[in-house]
Every structure is written in C-alpha cells, then in structure tokens.
Scaffold this motif. Structure first.
Motif, PDB file in Angstrom:
ATOM      1  N   ILE A 118      25.241  55.009  44.596  1.00 18.77           N
ATOM      2  CA  ILE A 118      26.103  54.080  45.325  1.00 18.77           C
ATOM      3  C   ILE A 118      26.549  52.957  44.392  1.00 18.77           C
ATOM      4  O   ILE A 118      25.767  52.471  43.571  1.00 18.77           O
ATOM      5  CB  ILE A 118      25.336  53.527  46.544  1.00 18.77           C
ATOM      6  N   LEU A 119      27.803  52.562  44.501  1.00 14.63           N
ATOM      7  CA  LEU A 119      28.329  51.511  43.631  1.00 14.63           C
ATOM      8  C   LEU A 119      27.606  50.190  43.875  1.00 14.63           C
ATOM      9  O   LEU A 119      27.327  49.819  45.015  1.00 14.63           O
ATOM     10  CB  LEU A 119      29.831  51.319  43.877  1.00 14.63           C
ATOM     11  N   GLU A 120      27.334  49.491  42.779  1.00 13.15           N
ATOM     12  CA  GLU A 120      26.694  48.183  42.859  1.00 13.15           C
ATOM     13  C   GLU A 120      27.753  47.094  42.976  1.00 13.15           C
ATOM     14  O   GLU A 120      28.949  47.339  42.819  1.00 13.15           O
ATOM     15  CB  GLU A 120      25.822  47.974  41.617  1.00 13.15           C
ATOM     16  N   ARG A 121      27.281  45.893  43.242  1.00 12.38           N
ATOM     17  CA  ARG A 121      28.206  44.782  43.471  1.00 12.38           C
ATOM     18  C   ARG A 121      29.163  44.574  42.299  1.00 12.38           C
ATOM     19  O   ARG A 121      30.372  44.393  42.491  1.00 12.38           O
ATOM     20  CB  ARG A 121      27.399  43.497  43.723  1.00 12.38           C
ATOM     21  N   ASP A 122      28.653  44.618  41.064  1.00 12.92           N
ATOM     22  CA  ASP A 122      29.527  44.368  39.922  1.00 12.92           C
ATOM     23  C   ASP A 122      30.497  45.509  39.644  1.00 12.92           C
ATOM     24  O   ASP A 122      31.550  45.305  39.035  1.00 12.92           O
ATOM     25  CB  ASP A 122      28.691  44.062  38.670  1.00 12.92           C
ATOM     26  N   ASP A 123      30.164  46.744  40.065  1.00 14.79           N
ATOM     27  CA  ASP A 123      31.125  47.842  39.938  1.00 14.79           C
ATOM     28  C   ASP A 123      32.365  47.558  40.773  1.00 14.79           C
ATOM     29  O   ASP A 123      33.506  47.725  40.320  1.00 14.79           O
ATOM     30  CB  ASP A 123      30.501  49.161  40.417  1.00 14.79           C
ATOM     31  N   VAL A 124      32.125  47.136  42.012  1.00 11.40           N
ATOM     32  CA  VAL A 124      33.243  46.836  42.910  1.00 11.40           C
ATOM     33  C   VAL A 124      33.971  45.579  42.445  1.00 11.40           C
ATOM     34  O   VAL A 124      35.209  45.520  42.451  1.00 11.40           O
ATOM     35  CB  VAL A 124      32.732  46.692  44.358  1.00 11.40           C
ATOM     36  N   ALA A 125      33.211  44.569  42.004  1.00 13.41           N
ATOM     37  CA  ALA A 125      33.820  43.315  41.559  1.00 13.41           C
ATOM     38  C   ALA A 125      34.716  43.528  40.343  1.00 13.41           C
ATOM     39  O   ALA A 125      35.811  42.953  40.242  1.00 13.41           O
ATOM     40  CB  ALA A 125      32.737  42.282  41.239  1.00 13.41           C
ATOM     41  N   ALA A 126      34.266  44.341  39.395  1.00 19.83           N
ATOM     42  CA  ALA A 126      35.058  44.597  38.191  1.00 19.83           C
ATOM     43  C   ALA A 126      36.344  45.342  38.539  1.00 19.83           C
ATOM     44  O   ALA A 126      37.420  45.056  37.992  1.00 19.83           O
ATOM     45  CB  ALA A 126      34.231  45.397  37.189  1.00 19.83           C
ATOM     46  N   THR A 127      36.233  46.315  39.455  1.00 16.83           N
ATOM     47  CA  THR A 127      37.419  47.052  39.892  1.00 16.83           C
ATOM     48  C   THR A 127      38.404  46.118  40.578  1.00 16.83           C
ATOM     49  O   THR A 127      39.616  46.135  40.291  1.00 16.83           O
ATOM     50  CB  THR A 127      37.012  48.185  40.862  1.00 16.83           C
ATOM     51  N   PHE A 128      37.890  45.302  41.487  1.00 19.00           N
ATOM     52  CA  PHE A 128      38.715  44.339  42.218  1.00 19.00           C
ATOM     53  C   PHE A 128      39.422  43.382  41.247  1.00 19.00           C
ATOM     54  O   PHE A 128      40.612  43.079  41.405  1.00 19.00           O
ATOM     55  CB  PHE A 128      37.826  43.556  43.184  1.00 19.00           C
ATOM     56  N   ALA A 129      38.697  42.947  40.215  1.00 18.98           N
ATOM     57  CA  ALA A 129      39.275  42.028  39.233  1.00 18.98           C
ATOM     58  C   ALA A 129      40.444  42.676  38.489  1.00 18.98           C
ATOM     59  O   ALA A 129      41.467  42.025  38.220  1.00 18.98           O
ATOM     60  CB  ALA A 129      38.203  41.576  38.244  1.00 18.98           C
ATOM     61  N   CYS A 130      40.315  43.964  38.160  1.00 22.93           N
ATOM     62  CA  CYS A 130      41.403  44.669  37.468  1.00 22.93           C
ATOM     63  C   CYS A 130      42.622  44.816  38.371  1.00 22.93           C
ATOM     64  O   CYS A 130      43.764  44.593  37.946  1.00 22.93           O
ATOM     65  CB  CYS A 130      40.929  46.047  37.010  1.00 22.93           C
ATOM     66  N   VAL A 131      42.379  45.176  39.627  1.00 22.97           N
ATOM     67  CA  VAL A 131      43.481  45.325  40.584  1.00 22.97           C
ATOM     68  C   VAL A 131      44.215  43.999  40.755  1.00 22.97           C
ATOM     69  O   VAL A 131      45.463  43.953  40.744  1.00 22.97           O
ATOM     70  CB  VAL A 131      42.936  45.833  41.942  1.00 22.97           C
TER      71      VAL A 131
END
Length: 316
Positions: A118-131
């Motif tokens: 399962i994705l961790e908080r920073d995986d989602v945060a890094a993706t969100f930051a790129c978007v």
C-alpha cells in the motif's frame, strides 16, 4: 520536535522533464516508440487506442546469471542520463527508458520498497507535488500506479508513472474525432459513466494537506477491497489485499480494483484475434496494442474492447 519534511517538486518541473527527455533521446539513452492513434466510442466514452508494433520488439529485462542472483533493478541506482531530479527525502524522478508518450517519467522510491504494498504518505505526497507543479505552469499531468499481478505492474520496486496530458494528445490532431478525447479519470470524478467495471473516485484540489491526500487514497483503497472481499477487514499498511490501479490528476483521484490484467480479443464470429493487456492508463481512457491484427480488429469493432473491459475488474 522537528517538523516532518515531505517531498516537494521543483517549480520548473515541466521544463526539466522536457529537457531531460530531449537530451536522453538525442544521446540514445532511451527508446521512443512512435504510435498510430484512433478514437473508439465505448458507450459514448471516447477511448484512445494506440498501436506500436515496434514496442513488441522491446528487449526483455535480463535475468540473473546465478540461480539465486538478484534481478536487475533499473530504479535502484538510475543512470545519471535518466535522472531528472531528486525529491528529498524519499523519492527521485527518472525518465521512462521505453516511452510511447514523449516525456513519460517515473517517480521512484530511493529505498527499495515493494510495488505490491500500500502506498505510504510520502508516495502520495510526492505524486501530488508533481501534479501540482505541472498545474502551476498551466499544464496537466496524469499519474498512475499499477499494483498486484492483475494490474499491469512490471517492476517490483515501488514507482508511480507520470504522463504530461498534452503529450498524451500527440497525434490526435490527425484523427477526425481526436478532440473528443480527454482524461477519463476527471470525467469519472464528475459523474459516473457507463464503464463495465467498478471505480472509486475522490475530488482533489491544490489546498489538500499531505494527510488529506493520503487519507483520500486510503479510503478509495478500502472501498476497492470491500468490493472484491465484502467481509474482509481492511488493513492500510503492508501488502495490498487486491490488485488495483490508482490514478491522480489535479482534480481527481480514482482507484480501480483489478481481477485480470487483460483478456482475449475475439472477432464477431468468436474467433480469437489476440490478447489485450491493460494497466493504469485505462483510467485515462487509453489502451495499447502491439500487432496489426489487434489494431484492425478493434477499429473495426470497438465493442470488442468493451468485452475486454468487462473482464478486467469488478462488475458494477
């Protein structure tokens, strides 16, 4: 207590990606596979079909020489030629070595972590930051994650894939109905459409906190697990209980539980004409084929693709 540092994307990210792609392509450090494109109408949904015969010749990953040797991991120590940027403390951005969409790039964890977890908080945060970095430059990014054996995942080292939406539209200008296509994930977030598999959606917006971003993803994951296993307790850490695709844009998050990577393609007479496999780009409303027979069959009979879509997930 020191505040936790979360990954942040460079503000000039679109320019960095473009320059890195052009440099690597000119130097022969990556392979770009041009495609033909067509738009199919599936229950009034414009679905983009790409055809890349050259991709069928893509070299296979080398296997370890020793019986218990370690398989080559392109993300563990990426070549400087493929590196776009570091996203401290936990991630980096690299080019996709085998691209059918120009400027296709990948977010990878610096530490080797499992793709099936399962994705961790920073995986989602890094993706969100790129978007959001693309959005700040007036551009859109489609991010997707393949997890599990039925998702189209090909690398065990955790990574999410990122595609500039304008480059996803390459070639559509030469197609008569090309202007009808847009990212499916965003239309799903606005209103449910007639898809033959279940998806779970959430709104995204630029002011979301890191906790809100990850919480939205986890809630989508919980819903997807319950759709596959109604009576199972859902853990939100460790290995995922299901195969799934997750997608993110600047305005939406979408998660699709998967029960098959693809399905047999049949003509109107019921004869097998090929096999279509689908990864997270299905949530953008796009599919890829690698041989002429499949390409011709799907353009002739778009309902055949709908039959494939009926077999990859959970029925609505």
């Amino acid at each position: 207590m020191a505040e936790m540092t979360h990954p942040a994307a460079p503000p000039n990210l679109p320019a960095l990606v473009k320059a890195a792609f052009e440099r690597a392509r000119a130097n022969g450090d990556l392979e770009y596979y041009p495609t033909q494109v067509a738009i199919l109408s599936l229950n009034s949904i414009p679905f983009k079909l790409r055809f890349s015969p050259a991709l069928a010749l893509k070299p296979k990953a080398s296997k370890p020489q020793e019986p218990h040797g370690k398989a080559f991991n392109p993300f563990e120590n990426p070549s400087p030629a493929m590196l776009i940027a570091d996203l401290p403390p936990s991630h980096r951005l690299v080019l996709n070595k085998f691209a059918i969409v120009p400027e296709h790039f990948i977010l990878v964890t610096k530490e080797v972590k499992p793709q099936a977890h399962i994705l961790e908080r920073d995986d989602v945060a890094a993706t969100f930051a790129c978007v959001q970095a693309y959005r700040a430059e007036g551009q859109e990014l489609f991010a997707f994650f393949n997890s599990g054996p039925h998702s189209g995942a090909s690398q065990p080292h955790r990574h999410l894939q990122l595609l500039p939406v304008e480059r996803m539209k390459d070639g559509l200008g030469q197609v008569g109905n090309g202007n009808q296509w847009s990212i499916l994930a965003d239309r799903l977030a606005e209103s449910e459409r007639a898809l033959p598999f279940r998806v779970f959606t959430a709104r995204a917006h630029s002011a979301m906190t890191v906790e809100e971003q990850h919480g939205a993803y986890l809630e989508l994951y919980r819903c997807a697990v319950r759709a596959v296993f109604p009576d199972r307790d859902v853990s939100t850490e460790g290995e995922a209980a299901i195969s799934y695709n997750f997608a993110m844009t600047s305005s939406s998050m979408v998660l699709c539980p998967r029960t098959a990577e693809g399905a047999t393609l049949r003509d109107r007479a019921g004869e097998k004409t090929g096999v279509v496999s689908l990864n997270g780009t299905v949530l953008a409303g796009t599919a890829l084929v690698k041989n002429q027979t499949e390409w011709d069959a799907l353009r002739r009979d778009p309902d055949a693709l709908m039959d494939v879509l009926k077999e990859i997930g959970v029925s609505p």
